[in-house]
Design a protein around this motif. Structure first.
Motif, PDB file in Angstrom:
ATOM      1  N   TYR A  90       0.835  -1.198   0.000  1.00  0.00           N
ATOM      2  CA  TYR A  90       0.000   0.000   0.000  1.00  0.00           C
ATOM      3  C   TYR A  90       0.872   1.251   0.000  1.00  0.00           C
ATOM      4  CZ  TYR A  90      -4.041   2.920   0.974  1.00  0.00           C
ATOM      5  OH  TYR A  90      -5.025   3.864   0.877  1.00  0.00           O
ATOM      6  N   ALA A  91       1.920   1.205   0.835  1.00  0.00           N
ATOM      7  CA  ALA A  91       2.841   2.339   0.891  1.00  0.00           C
ATOM      8  C   ALA A  91       3.410   2.646  -0.486  1.00  0.00           C
ATOM      9  CB  ALA A  91       3.967   2.048   1.873  1.00  0.00           C
ATOM     10  N   LYS A  92       3.533   1.615  -1.296  1.00  0.00           N
ATOM     11  CA  LYS A  92       4.126   1.827  -2.600  1.00  0.00           C
ATOM     12  C   LYS A  92       3.166   2.534  -3.558  1.00  0.00           C
ATOM     13  CE  LYS A  92       6.891  -0.540  -5.963  1.00  0.00           C
ATOM     14  NZ  LYS A  92       6.161   0.176  -6.999  1.00  0.00           N
ATOM     15  N   GLN A  93       1.884   2.458  -3.270  1.00  0.00           N
ATOM     16  CA  GLN A  93       0.910   3.054  -4.182  1.00  0.00           C
ATOM     17  C   GLN A  93       0.417   4.416  -3.709  1.00  0.00           C
ATOM     18  OE1 GLN A  93      -0.713   1.055  -6.708  1.00  0.00           O
ATOM     19  NE2 GLN A  93       0.133  -0.937  -6.219  1.00  0.00           N
ATOM     20  N   VAL A  94       0.270   4.560  -2.393  1.00  0.00           N
ATOM     21  CA  VAL A  94      -0.350   5.762  -1.863  1.00  0.00           C
ATOM     22  C   VAL A  94       0.640   6.485  -0.956  1.00  0.00           C
ATOM     23  CG1 VAL A  94      -2.276   6.669  -0.531  1.00  0.00           C
ATOM     24  CG2 VAL A  94      -2.573   4.625  -1.920  1.00  0.00           C
ATOM     25  N   GLN A  95       0.958   7.703  -1.275  1.00  0.00           N
ATOM     26  CA  GLN A  95       1.916   8.463  -0.485  1.00  0.00           C
ATOM     27  C   GLN A  95       1.296   9.760  -0.005  1.00  0.00           C
ATOM     28  OE1 GLN A  95       5.116   8.225   0.734  1.00  0.00           O
ATOM     29  NE2 GLN A  95       4.789   6.042   0.392  1.00  0.00           N
ATOM     30  N   MET A  96       1.899  10.325   1.036  1.00  0.00           N
ATOM     31  CA  MET A  96       1.312  11.521   1.610  1.00  0.00           C
ATOM     32  C   MET A  96       2.375  12.596   1.826  1.00  0.00           C
ATOM     33  SD  MET A  96      -1.252  11.727   4.782  1.00  0.00           S
ATOM     34  CE  MET A  96      -1.684  13.253   5.580  1.00  0.00           C
ATOM     35  N   VAL A  97       1.990  13.846   1.623  1.00  0.00           N
ATOM     36  CA  VAL A  97       2.858  14.991   1.918  1.00  0.00           C
ATOM     37  C   VAL A  97       2.194  15.774   3.040  1.00  0.00           C
ATOM     38  CG1 VAL A  97       3.838  17.111   1.011  1.00  0.00           C
ATOM     39  CG2 VAL A  97       3.700  15.101  -0.445  1.00  0.00           C
ATOM     40  N   PHE A  98       2.975  16.114   4.049  1.00  0.00           N
ATOM     41  CA  PHE A  98       2.380  16.730   5.229  1.00  0.00           C
ATOM     42  C   PHE A  98       2.387  18.251   5.139  1.00  0.00           C
ATOM     43  CE2 PHE A  98       3.620  12.538   6.342  1.00  0.00           C
ATOM     44  CZ  PHE A  98       2.627  12.094   7.192  1.00  0.00           C
ATOM     45  N   GLN A  99       1.606  18.825   6.047  1.00  0.00           N
ATOM     46  CA  GLN A  99       1.398  20.266   6.007  1.00  0.00           C
ATOM     47  C   GLN A  99       2.662  21.072   6.291  1.00  0.00           C
ATOM     48  OE1 GLN A  99      -1.814  21.437   8.488  1.00  0.00           O
ATOM     49  NE2 GLN A  99      -1.609  23.601   8.055  1.00  0.00           N
ATOM     50  N   ASP A 100       3.380  20.657   7.342  1.00  0.00           N
ATOM     51  CA  ASP A 100       4.466  21.498   7.821  1.00  0.00           C
ATOM     52  C   ASP A 100       5.816  20.968   7.358  1.00  0.00           C
ATOM     53  OD1 ASP A 100       6.252  23.008   9.146  1.00  0.00           O
ATOM     54  OD2 ASP A 100       5.446  22.648  11.149  1.00  0.00           O
ATOM     55  N   PRO A 101       6.419  21.608   6.356  1.00  0.00           N
ATOM     56  CA  PRO A 101       7.682  21.079   5.849  1.00  0.00           C
ATOM     57  C   PRO A 101       8.799  21.192   6.878  1.00  0.00           C
ATOM     58  CG  PRO A 101       7.237  23.223   4.904  1.00  0.00           C
ATOM     59  CD  PRO A 101       6.034  22.857   5.707  1.00  0.00           C
ATOM     60  N   PHE A 102       8.559  21.972   7.945  1.00  0.00           N
ATOM     61  CA  PHE A 102       9.593  22.097   8.965  1.00  0.00           C
ATOM     62  C   PHE A 102       9.525  20.938   9.935  1.00  0.00           C
ATOM     63  CE2 PHE A 102       9.105  26.123   7.072  1.00  0.00           C
ATOM     64  CZ  PHE A 102      10.381  26.629   7.018  1.00  0.00           C
ATOM     65  N   ALA A 103       8.383  20.265   9.983  1.00  0.00           N
ATOM     66  CA  ALA A 103       8.247  19.136  10.904  1.00  0.00           C
ATOM     67  C   ALA A 103       8.339  17.808  10.176  1.00  0.00           C
ATOM     68  CB  ALA A 103       6.914  19.224  11.643  1.00  0.00           C
ATOM     69  N   SER A 104       8.218  17.810   8.863  1.00  0.00           N
ATOM     70  CA  SER A 104       8.107  16.513   8.204  1.00  0.00           C
ATOM     71  C   SER A 104       9.447  15.953   7.742  1.00  0.00           C
ATOM     72  CB  SER A 104       7.118  16.588   7.041  1.00  0.00           C
ATOM     73  OG  SER A 104       7.620  17.409   6.028  1.00  0.00           O
ATOM     74  N   PHE A 152      21.280  19.324   5.194  1.00  0.00           N
ATOM     75  CA  PHE A 152      20.359  19.030   6.287  1.00  0.00           C
ATOM     76  C   PHE A 152      19.132  19.912   6.112  1.00  0.00           C
ATOM     77  CE2 PHE A 152      24.333  17.680   8.327  1.00  0.00           C
ATOM     78  CZ  PHE A 152      23.919  16.419   8.710  1.00  0.00           C
ATOM     79  N   PRO A 153      17.991  19.470   6.662  1.00  0.00           N
ATOM     80  CA  PRO A 153      16.772  20.271   6.454  1.00  0.00           C
ATOM     81  C   PRO A 153      16.931  21.736   6.853  1.00  0.00           C
ATOM     82  CG  PRO A 153      16.203  18.186   7.442  1.00  0.00           C
ATOM     83  CD  PRO A 153      17.702  18.223   7.354  1.00  0.00           C
ATOM     84  N   HIS A 154      17.674  22.004   7.938  1.00  0.00           N
ATOM     85  CA  HIS A 154      17.733  23.401   8.364  1.00  0.00           C
ATOM     86  C   HIS A 154      18.505  24.274   7.386  1.00  0.00           C
ATOM     87  CE1 HIS A 154      21.608  22.139  10.177  1.00  0.00           C
ATOM     88  NE2 HIS A 154      21.959  23.354   9.861  1.00  0.00           N
ATOM     89  N   GLU A 155      19.178  23.639   6.433  1.00  0.00           N
ATOM     90  CA  GLU A 155      19.898  24.431   5.437  1.00  0.00           C
ATOM     91  C   GLU A 155      19.019  24.751   4.223  1.00  0.00           C
ATOM     92  OE1 GLU A 155      24.400  22.847   5.876  1.00  0.00           O
ATOM     93  OE2 GLU A 155      22.950  21.392   5.217  1.00  0.00           O
ATOM     94  N   LEU A 156      17.769  24.291   4.269  1.00  0.00           N
ATOM     95  CA  LEU A 156      16.882  24.514   3.130  1.00  0.00           C
ATOM     96  C   LEU A 156      15.783  25.501   3.500  1.00  0.00           C
ATOM     97  CD1 LEU A 156      16.328  20.810   2.061  1.00  0.00           C
ATOM     98  CD2 LEU A 156      17.956  22.435   1.122  1.00  0.00           C
ATOM     99  N   SER A 157      15.277  26.190   2.491  1.00  0.00           N
ATOM    100  CA  SER A 157      14.146  27.079   2.746  1.00  0.00           C
ATOM    101  C   SER A 157      12.870  26.250   2.792  1.00  0.00           C
ATOM    102  CB  SER A 157      14.050  28.113   1.644  1.00  0.00           C
ATOM    103  OG  SER A 157      13.553  27.507   0.478  1.00  0.00           O
ATOM    104  N   GLY A 158      11.790  26.859   3.252  1.00  0.00           N
ATOM    105  CA  GLY A 158      10.527  26.143   3.379  1.00  0.00           C
ATOM    106  C   GLY A 158      10.078  25.498   2.074  1.00  0.00           C
ATOM    107  N   GLY A 159      10.180  26.254   0.991  1.00  0.00           N
ATOM    108  CA  GLY A 159       9.753  25.727  -0.298  1.00  0.00           C
ATOM    109  C   GLY A 159      10.602  24.552  -0.731  1.00  0.00           C
ATOM    110  N   GLN A 160      11.906  24.661  -0.474  1.00  0.00           N
ATOM    111  CA  GLN A 160      12.808  23.562  -0.829  1.00  0.00           C
ATOM    112  C   GLN A 160      12.513  22.327   0.013  1.00  0.00           C
ATOM    113  OE1 GLN A 160      16.416  25.693  -0.178  1.00  0.00           O
ATOM    114  NE2 GLN A 160      16.609  26.317  -2.312  1.00  0.00           N
TER     115      GLN A 160
END
Ligand SMILES: Nc1ncnc2c1ncn2[C@@H]1O[C@H](COP(=O)(O)OP(=O)(O)OP(=O)(O)O)[C@@H](O)[C@H]1O
Ligand SMILES: Nc1ncnc2c1ncn2[C@@H]1O[C@H](COP(=O)(O)OP(=O)(O)O)[C@@H](O)[C@H]1O
Ligand code: SF4
Ligand code: SF4
Ligand SMILES: [Mg+2]
Ligand SMILES: [Mg+2]
Lengths: 346, 721
Positions: A90-104, A152-160
């Protein structure tokens, strides 16, 4: 129009039990977070779920992603019920993107880790993972990929970050992408970039996308179909331009009149002010009736059926029921239970 | 719930990798690490560098001292002879004990056992707490309840007394280091386990954990790879804390003589507690033989200090706010800032406030900001969050401040009324408040906000300048009713009002923001987000302020509530005549609600114009871009591009115009020269852009005709006093 939906949720219902009161008097009562919601996602289509905070959008998304188990209702993938326990297939077919890119994204791992793991779990690469990671980064327009893979995530902007999160979801080559408010935490100036990316993925990779948002203007921009939720229920569904140009449900009309719109000549008239009801004790009948400017007697005690206002355009409101039938139903002669809006649509 | 505002106090709870790995350079931590280092070395090699065996009696130098001469009598046994410890000498650096043993050698030999117990206990406790805490937190449900019960039971076991009883009962128990360590570990692990459980519980539902679950990752890898690394600081802190506890406990039981004497049977190990015990048992204190009892005491204290210092450094990692507040006071003094410790009083750099010209620039100016610059931090580490900003708020008007997250909107507004705390510091500029109170008893005057003292500022704030923050959703006191909070406020600022008058005023205020007077009896948690925000606005209006600073007052609310509240606010503005500084990232909202709009980018004001002019005929490329970021609600759907690139990092700003890397019309000059705000043709229009300077011809998109007389004049009804 005849192709079967890739992912379908039928009559999904979810109650969360919360403690009320204190100490010995505490008892548990249900929050009616999602009530009898049906939704279907087609390949190459973006379906938008619009509703204010607390309307139950995230809960529907999490049920569809098999993170939350519904109390009632079934999730069907290609018409077959999904087994419980979120199997890897199922994981292979259905994926999810979360609201907060700073937490995900996990702050302790590099981007490479986030993208490699899904590839390894599903044995999608043999040998050159770096190449696969680079390809993924390029697909979400993070160029040059080499430069991003080791950040690392903290080196990226929110959009990235949100692009990395989308890349991670795409790694397994899913057929369905569930995006829960993917742009609401991003700066205005970079939102369109992410929305355009989603549109592009729909067209190029034939993804079925569920786009969840509270911003009806962005839903109109991106989605093919808009579904409006209010207090845990579906109230209206239609092709996006049709819905925003000719809203049929009083709540949708209210939502549209309240949305910021600098082009407006005069301040809008808000019909139906007030706040959404408590989901611990939702109003009987139509859940919008305490605020509705068109409320009728029948609305107070009977949930409205879903009516096809025009082909492909469904609204759950007594206003669109033929007056005679409405009268009959009020007298209890005709039992018009809530239909499944998505079904009658097709 | 749109853009998450970088509220000034928000700190990410999880740690960034860089912070986990970098050793802190604070002097405290370095001192702690040095102390621990020295003790560790001694613990390892101490046994071999002792000049004497710690048990050996130095009979040669043993001085026998007659305490009570003559009482020996003819018994032939020198009963009254009492051995006397030697003071420090070349042969015995720390002197000898009463048994003529070398104190220095004992001290060296003692280090090992003491530290070993500490480390072993900490290691056992850490392993236990990770296993229990993380499992309980991750699995939850019945497992969690079961494990929590075990943890609570073991917390109820009193560690030291148990150890004492046990050591007393089984003499060999005290002398077994492993057993002592195990007992200490068993009675302390649960503290850490509880913290770890709570942390895991919150991490478990973090999006990144959920995301790896969605991608099909198994639970063991999620725990090991996603969750555990985020717990390292807590684990490290509690490791140190447990070692400290264990060392103290071991010293304590040894001191009580329960850990076995090194010379007794079964032989115990030398440790500082044992040294102290022998010293005290043999009158070392009364005899003034400090060299015997003081060094082990100092060692215990020193090791404790070392552990505590390192622990402190870890705390600073976990809680970055400690770090800034601790470090900056000194840095600030060095940089010449006058940092007041008063809460909520933005420091001003000495020399920033030059003698202000206090004449208002326009007759109806109420708050005037001139050339304001605000930094976070001092010296090299300073982030220039606001630079050289001019803003005039006029009586009865709404000035909108727009810009992306991090562009400095909140910083500018809150610094102007001195509400930001250090490390924020005002480095330059003037802020004038031309006060003409609505309540008659206060005089008209101009107040220099940067020179005003805390007392003066407290008087002005709330009663003349009120603030509604986005986070004010949580700013109401949760334990008292709304009514009580109104009452407190009025009693403090309007002492002459009677209780009934205060109540009536409370009802009136709630009525103003569209709430029923009954709500005075409600507690904040009984209100919805929208109602809490309304109550906050009512409180801000309670004292009839002249200025309202609204920092994203409705961003967390749904669109319907947002519009209701804003329309009410604008109605109140018309009625009461306050001026509002309305901050939001949503330009489309401002176009509807503000009279004038100022656009900020990377800490600078870039364009200023009446709302309608700005919307119909933007002059700045960035404004033009922002306006084209909102998909329209009508007409045909067309692809839109947004603004390419992403907002700049304030630490590393592009040269020249900070917008140039994203600007499609950038000129060569833009890369080198910073454009400043200057007038351009049009009603009150200003822009900071080279396209509108020196005879350059702006593109057609940026030279649309002014909308002219369609401009709404909301102002006509407002009477300006
Ligand atoms: N305590 C602090 N220490 C260091 N830098 C800070 C601090 N508070 C804010 N900053 C930085 O100052 C800049 C401006 O922040 P500010 O909060 O004023 O932005 P804003 O325009 O209000 O953004 P938002 O729309 O997200 O509220 C940001 O780059 C931010 O990271
Ligand atoms: N884990 C939970 N426990 C209790 N209530 C919840 C939980 N998750 C969501 N809810 C409630 O369910 C309702 C719908 O929530 P959600 O699906 O998150 O809405 P949306 O995404 O539309 O904002 C809300 O009233 C919310 O408070
Ligand atoms: S069913 Fe009745 S109350 Fe509900 S939206 Fe329609 S008219 Fe209004
Ligand atoms: S100054 Fe140059 S780079 Fe900056 S906005 Fe104007 S044209 Fe663009
Ligand atoms: Mg949500
Ligand atoms: Mg802000």
């Amino acid at each position: 129009m005849t192709t079967a939906p890739v992912l379908e949720g039928r009559n999904l219902t979810k109650y969360f039990w919360v403690k009320q009161g204190r100490g010995l008097l505490a008892r548990k009562s249900p929050v009616h977070a999602v009530d009898n919601v049906s939704v279907s996602l087609d390949a190459r289509k973006v379906t938008a779920f619009v509703g204010e905070s607390g309307a139950g959008k995230t809960t529907v998304a999490r049920i569809l992603a098999e993170i939350t188990k519904p109390d009632k209702g079934t999730v069907l993938l290609d018409g077959k019920p999904v087994q419980a326990g979120r199997p890897r297939s199922y994981a292979k077919q259905v994926q999810m993107v979360f609201q907060d890119p700073f937490a995900s994204l996990n702050p302790v791992h590099r981007v490479r880790h986030d993208l490699e793991r899904p590839l390894k779990i599903h044995h999608l690469v043999n040998g050159n993972t770096d190449k696969a990671v680079d390809d993924l980064l390029e697909r979400v327009a993070l160029k040059p990929p080499r430069q991003f893979a080791d950040k690392f995530p903290h080196e990226l902007s929110g959009g990235q970050r949100q692009r990395v999160a989308i890349a991670r979801a795409l790694a397994v080559k899913p057929r369905v992408l569930i995006a829960d408010e993917p742009v609401s935490m991003l700066d205005v100036s970079i939102r369109l970039g992410v929305l355009n990316l989603l549109a592009d993925l729909r067209d190029r990779e034939k993804l079925a996308i569920l786009y969840i948002t509270h911003d009806i203007a962005s839903a109109r921009y991106l989605a093919d179909t808009i579904v409006v939720m209010y207090a845990g229920q579906l109230v209206e569904a239609a092709p996006s331009v049709e819905l925003t140009d000719r809203p049929a449900h009083p709540y949708t009309q209210l939502l549209l009149s309240a949305a910021p719109d600098p082009d407006r000549a005069q301040p809008p008239v808000l019909a139906g002010i007030g706040a959404p009801p408590s989901l611990l004790a939702p109003p009987t009948g139509c859940r919008f009736h305490p605020r509705c400017p068109h409320v009728m007697e029948v609305c107070r005690h009977k949930a409205p059926p879903s009516i096809a206002v025009s082909p492909d355009h469904i609204a759950a409101c007594w206003l669109h029921v033929d007056p005679a039938e409405r009268q009959a139903s009020e007298n209890g002669v005709l039992a018009t239970g809530p239909l499944e809006p998505e079904k009658s649509k097709r | 719930m749109t853009i998450d505002s970088t509220t000034l106090t928000q700190v990410p709870v999880t740690l960034e990798r860089a912070r986990v790995l970098r050793i802190p350079r604070s002097p405290k931590v370095i001192a702690g690490l040095v102390i621990l280092g020295v003790f560790s070395v001694v613990a390892i090699i101490g046994r071999w560098i002792t000049p004497y065996s710690p048990n050996a009696t130095d009979t040669q130098n043993w001085v026998q001292h007659v305490l009570v001469p003559g009482t020996g009598g003819d018994s032939g046994f020198p009963a009254s002879y009492y051995p006397l410890p030697l003071g420090p000498s070349a042969a015995h650096w720390l002197g000898t004990t009463v048994f003529a043993q070398d104190a220095w050698s004992q001290l060296l030999a003692s280090t090992q056992a003491t530290m070993f117990v500490g480390l072993l206990a900490a290691a056992i406790a850490t392993v236990l707490s990770i296993i229990f805490g993380v499992t309980a937190g991750y699995i939850g449900g019945a497992t969690d309840e079961g494990l929590s019960l075990v943890a609570n039971v073991s917390l109820a076991i009193p560690g030291l007394p148990l150890l004492i009883v046990l050591a007393d009962y089984v003499p060999s128990a005290g002398s077994s280091l492993v057993l002592v360590a195990a007992i200490i570990a068993v009675t302390t692990w649960a503290y850490t386990a509880r913290t770890l459980r709570a942390q895991t519980l919150s991490l478990r539902n973090r999006d990144f954990v959920e995301a790896s679950r969605v991608s099909g990752e198994g639970p063991l890898r999620i725990i090991g790879v996603e969750i555990l690394p985020n717990l390292i600081p807590i684990v490290a802190a509690s490791f140190l804390f447990t070692s400290l506890t264990a060392i103290y406990a071991y010293v304590a039981i040894s001191f009580l003589g329960l850990a076995g004497s090194p010379t007794g049977s079964p032989p115990g190990l030398w440790n500082w507690g044992e040294m102290l015990r022998e010293g005290f048992a043999n009158n070392a204190v009364r005899g003034g033989w400090w060299w015997w009892w003081a060094p082990p005491g100092i060692c215990v204290a020193l090791l404790g200090t070392g552990l505590a210092l390192v622990n402190f450094g870890i705390d600073e990692f976990i809680n970055p706010r400690l770090r800034t507040s601790g470090l900056t006071a000194r840095a600030a003094r060095k940089a010449g800032a006058h940092v007041s410790t008063t809460l909520g009083l933005t420091p001003v750099m000495r020399g920033a406030a030059t003698v202000p010209n206090t004449t208002p620039s326009t007759a109806d100016a109420v708050l005037e900001i001139r050339g304001l610059s605000v930094d976070y931090g001092y010296g090299d580490q300073a982030v220039h969050a606001v630079r050289d900003c001019d803003l005039v708020l006029r009586r009865g008007r709404v000035l909108g401040l727009a810009g992306e997250s991090g562009s400095g909107k909140t910083t500018l507004a809150l610094a102007a009324i001195r509400l930001l705390r250090a490390p924020a510091v005002i480095t330059e500029g003037q802020v004038l408040f031309h006060s003409k109170p609505f309540t008659r008893d206060n005089p008209k005057e101009t107040i220099d906000m940067l020179a005003a003292g805390p007392h003066r500022l407290r008087e002005i704030r709330w009663s003349e300048i009120a603030v509604v923050l986005q986070s004010s959703l949580n700013a109401l006191n949760p334990v008292t009713t709304i009514g009580a909070q109104f009452d407190d406020l009025l009693r403090a600022h309007r002492p002459r009002m009677s209780r009934d008058e205060r109540y009536t005023r409370g009802v009136e205020l709630l009525d103003m923001v569209g709430m029923n007077g009954d709500r005075l009896r409600s507690y904040p948690h009984e209100l919805s987000g929208g109602m809490r925000q309304r109550a906050m606005i009512a409180m801000a209006l309670a004292l009839e302020p002249q200025v309202m600073v609204l920092d994203e007052p409705t961003t967390a609310l749904d669109v319907v509530t947002q519009r209701e509240i804003l329309e009410e606010l604008m109605g109140l503005r018309d009625r009461l005549g306050f001026a509002a500084l309305f901050i939001t990232h949503d330009l489309s909202l401002l176009v509807e609600f503000a009279d004038d709009i100022a656009v900020m980018y990377a800490g600078r004001l870039m364009e200023r114009a009446p709302a309608n002019s700005l919307f119909r005929a933007p002059r700045l490329p960035y404004t033009h871009g922002l306006l084209h970021c909102f998909p329209p609600m009508h007409g045909k759907r067309v692809p839109m591009a947004g603004i390419p690139g992403s907002p700049p990092d304030l630490r590393d700003l592009p040269s020249g115009c900070a917008f140039h890397p994203r600007c499609k019309w950038a000129l060569d000059q833009c890369k080198h020269d910073v454009p400043v705000l200057g007038s351009i043709p049009g009603p009150n229009r200003e822009v900071a852009c080279w396209l509108h300077r020196n005879g350059a011809t702006p593109p057609a998109e940026l030279s649309l005709a002014e909308p002219g007389d369609v401009m709404r004049e909301r102002l006509s009804q407002v009477n300006i006093q």
